[in-house]
Design a protein around this motif. Structure first.
Motif, PDB file in Angstrom:
ATOM      1  N   GLY A 289      33.883  36.205  37.565  1.00 42.97           N
ATOM      2  CA  GLY A 289      34.277  36.341  36.032  1.00 42.97           C
ATOM      3  C   GLY A 289      34.372  37.755  35.662  1.00 42.97           C
ATOM      4  O   GLY A 289      35.119  38.139  35.005  1.00 42.97           O
ATOM      5  N   VAL A 290      33.037  38.470  36.056  1.00 42.53           N
ATOM      6  CA  VAL A 290      32.922  40.102  35.717  1.00 42.53           C
ATOM      7  C   VAL A 290      34.238  40.612  36.276  1.00 42.53           C
ATOM      8  O   VAL A 290      34.943  41.682  35.443  1.00 42.53           O
ATOM      9  CB  VAL A 290      31.658  40.545  36.134  1.00 42.53           C
ATOM     10  CG1 VAL A 290      31.821  42.143  36.050  1.00 42.53           C
ATOM     11  CG2 VAL A 290      30.592  40.045  35.507  1.00 42.53           C
ATOM     12  N   ALA A 291      34.848  40.362  37.548  1.00 43.86           N
ATOM     13  CA  ALA A 291      35.826  41.239  37.875  1.00 43.86           C
ATOM     14  C   ALA A 291      37.179  40.911  37.134  1.00 43.86           C
ATOM     15  O   ALA A 291      37.969  41.793  36.900  1.00 43.86           O
ATOM     16  CB  ALA A 291      36.144  40.674  39.322  1.00 43.86           C
ATOM     17  N   THR A 292      37.206  39.489  36.686  1.00 40.35           N
ATOM     18  CA  THR A 292      38.496  39.366  36.078  1.00 40.35           C
ATOM     19  C   THR A 292      38.399  39.786  34.634  1.00 40.35           C
ATOM     20  O   THR A 292      39.383  40.118  34.081  1.00 40.35           O
ATOM     21  CB  THR A 292      38.595  37.462  35.833  1.00 40.35           C
ATOM     22  OG1 THR A 292      38.556  37.231  37.161  1.00 40.35           O
ATOM     23  CG2 THR A 292      39.738  37.171  35.166  1.00 40.35           C
ATOM     24  N   GLY A 293      37.158  39.789  34.119  1.00 40.36           N
ATOM     25  CA  GLY A 293      37.059  40.383  32.862  1.00 40.36           C
ATOM     26  C   GLY A 293      37.378  42.001  32.784  1.00 40.36           C
ATOM     27  O   GLY A 293      38.183  42.411  31.635  1.00 40.36           O
ATOM     28  N   VAL A 294      36.984  42.895  33.723  1.00 42.33           N
ATOM     29  CA  VAL A 294      37.364  43.980  34.116  1.00 42.33           C
ATOM     30  C   VAL A 294      39.139  44.087  34.048  1.00 42.33           C
ATOM     31  O   VAL A 294      39.560  44.990  33.108  1.00 42.33           O
ATOM     32  CB  VAL A 294      36.833  44.600  35.190  1.00 42.33           C
ATOM     33  CG1 VAL A 294      37.642  45.985  35.647  1.00 42.33           C
ATOM     34  CG2 VAL A 294      35.391  44.791  35.109  1.00 42.33           C
ATOM     35  N   ILE A 295      39.497  43.435  34.656  1.00 41.34           N
ATOM     36  CA  ILE A 295      41.205  43.421  34.618  1.00 41.34           C
ATOM     37  C   ILE A 295      41.532  43.124  33.565  1.00 41.34           C
ATOM     38  O   ILE A 295      42.693  43.675  32.933  1.00 41.34           O
ATOM     39  CB  ILE A 295      41.757  42.572  35.752  1.00 41.34           C
ATOM     40  CG1 ILE A 295      41.027  42.944  36.994  1.00 41.34           C
ATOM     41  CG2 ILE A 295      43.149  42.629  35.939  1.00 41.34           C
ATOM     42  CD1 ILE A 295      41.027  44.344  37.553  1.00 41.34           C
TER      43      ILE A 295
END
Length: 436
Positions: A289-295
């Motif tokens: 989720g954090v990785a997707t939020g970054v993108i």
């Protein structure tokens, strides 16, 4: 367009860096290639290529099952090599040469023949500019890999990507960055919210609909095999994005620093927003989720990185995380569309959101760079929405046509048996991981 820009430069007292005319009285002073600007653009080019290889390959690869990891990496590698050849032969020329205001450029600098010693309006060699733009052309079709993972044949991917570059990316890049008709309407897109993320996002959604769902989707859980790989890929994308946005001003100055700060702040805000929503809804914040939020934050700030202030960057990051999170749920749960790695919901929605909101947040009263002379917030918003709508429509229609035509000769989807075996073995005869 090239001749028009060069003529304008001559009027303000510039010429190429070398040549006998430069030393003769009565000729305009030579423009000097700035070594700092050039070094920065070369570095930025490497950073943007890092986003595809290995950033995107790891980000997407970690999200699929073990038996399909190598196929994702192979597609990213294959697209990189194929697009590079198309770009240097005719792609760059079709985008950045020929008359302005039209649908497509010309072939004046095909094979990169006849490049200027400096790109008009800059202090960098045109070869460096062509290299930088090539890395954008590479990552755009590679973004779509996330829509067809675990079921698209490698041959179809390669042929489709080549034609998509020619008929979708190149015309759109000319419309906005090459002085085409959307540029003349006043549409703004600093680093690719429309040219890159809208084209890839909308096209990915169309492909997901045409290709069909993976077996078991949406009832069967299809978990990623390597969350750590995905987070490592996201980290590489984050760092590479500094070149993506920071390099798009083509200078190493205060503006480049501002663009990078805005990029970083938007990504940080979106990641925290995504993590908070997950915590409130599901009880836990996840690495994926954090990785997707970054993108999502990176995609949203991209079209406006040099136009908004710090407050605008924070707001775009927050809205990018919030809206893209909602879009993921809408696409996958409400409509049950298997856009496997959320290309449309994250890249498409984020890019379009940022491209629209820049018309408001660029206002000097809100800390932005201010609107051009004679342009109001309303007129800029109309230009932005026109560009978004036109590009989204063209991307959808052209993608559907290209996918269907290519599918006649090269079947789009692997067989059921090949999908069960995994694309690593069935398409490439190798395993990404040998656990035996």
């Amino acid at each position: 367009m090239r001749n028009i820009i060069q003529a304008g430069l001559a009027l303000i007292g510039t010429a190429t860096i070398a040549g006998p005319a430069a030393a003769q009285p009565g000729f305009p002073a030579p423009i000097v290639v700035n070594s700092g600007d050039t070094a920065w653009i070369l570095t930025a080019s490497a950073l943007v290529l890092l986003m595809t290889l290995p950033g995107l390959a790891l980000f997407y690869g970690g999200l699929v099952r073990t038996k399909n990891f190598l196929s994702v990496v192979m597609q990213c590698f294959g697209i990189c090599c194929l697009v590079s050849l198309i770009w240097v032969t005719i792609g760059y020329s079709l985008v950045f040469s020929g008359p302005g205001g039209g649908f497509i450029g010309g072939l004046e600098v095909a094979m990169l023949s006849g490049l200027g010693e400096v790109f008009p309006g800059t202090t960098i060699p045109e070869s460096s500019f062509a290299l930088f733009q090539m890395t954008f052309a590479i990552i755009t079709p590679a973004l779509m890999v996330g829509a067809w993972v675990e079921r698209a044949r490698f041959g179809w991917v390669m042929v489709f990507s080549a034609l998509w570059l020619l008929f979708v990316y190149i015309p759109v890049a000319h419309w906005i960055w090459g002085g085409g008709w959307l540029a003349e309407l006043g549409a703004l897109d600093f680093a690719g919210g429309i040219v890159v993320h809208t084209t890839a996002g909308v096209s990915a959604l169309v492909i997901a609909l045409l290709l069909g769902r993976r077996e078991g989707f949406p009832k069967k859980l299809i978990p990623p095999h390597g969350a750590a790989l995905t987070m490592a890929g996201a980290a590489l994308l984050w760092v590479g994005w500094f070149g993506f946005n920071g390099g798009s001003g083509l200078v190493a100055n205060f503006a480049a620093g501002s663009a990078i700060i805005n990029t970083h702040i938007a990504a940080s805000t979106a990641a925290l927003t995504w993590a908070l929503i997950e915590k409130l809804r599901f009880g836990k914040s996840t690495g994926i989720g954090v990785a997707t939020g970054v993108i999502a934050g990176l995609a949203t700030i991209t079209p406006a990185a040099n136009l908004v202030g710090t407050g605008g960057a924070i707001l775009l990051g927050f809205l990018g995380g919030l809206v893209c999170f909602g879009a993921v749920g809408l696409i996958k749960r409400r409509f049950a569309i298997d856009d496997s790695l959320d290309v449309f919901a994250v890249h498409g929605v984020g890019g379009m959101l940022g491209a629209a909101l820049l018309a408001i947040l660029m206002a000097s009263s809100l800390g932005g760079a201010g609107h051009p002379d004679g342009v109001t917030m309303t007129s800029q918003l109309v230009s932005q929405l026109t560009a978004i709508g036109a590009v989204a429509l063209w991307s959808a229609v052209a993608t559907a046509g290209i996918a269907w035509i290519v599918g006649i000769v090269f079947p789009m989807r692997a067989t059921k048996e090949q999908e069960q075996e995994g694309l690593d073995l069935s398409q490439h005869g190798e395993k990404a991981w040998d656990w035996e």
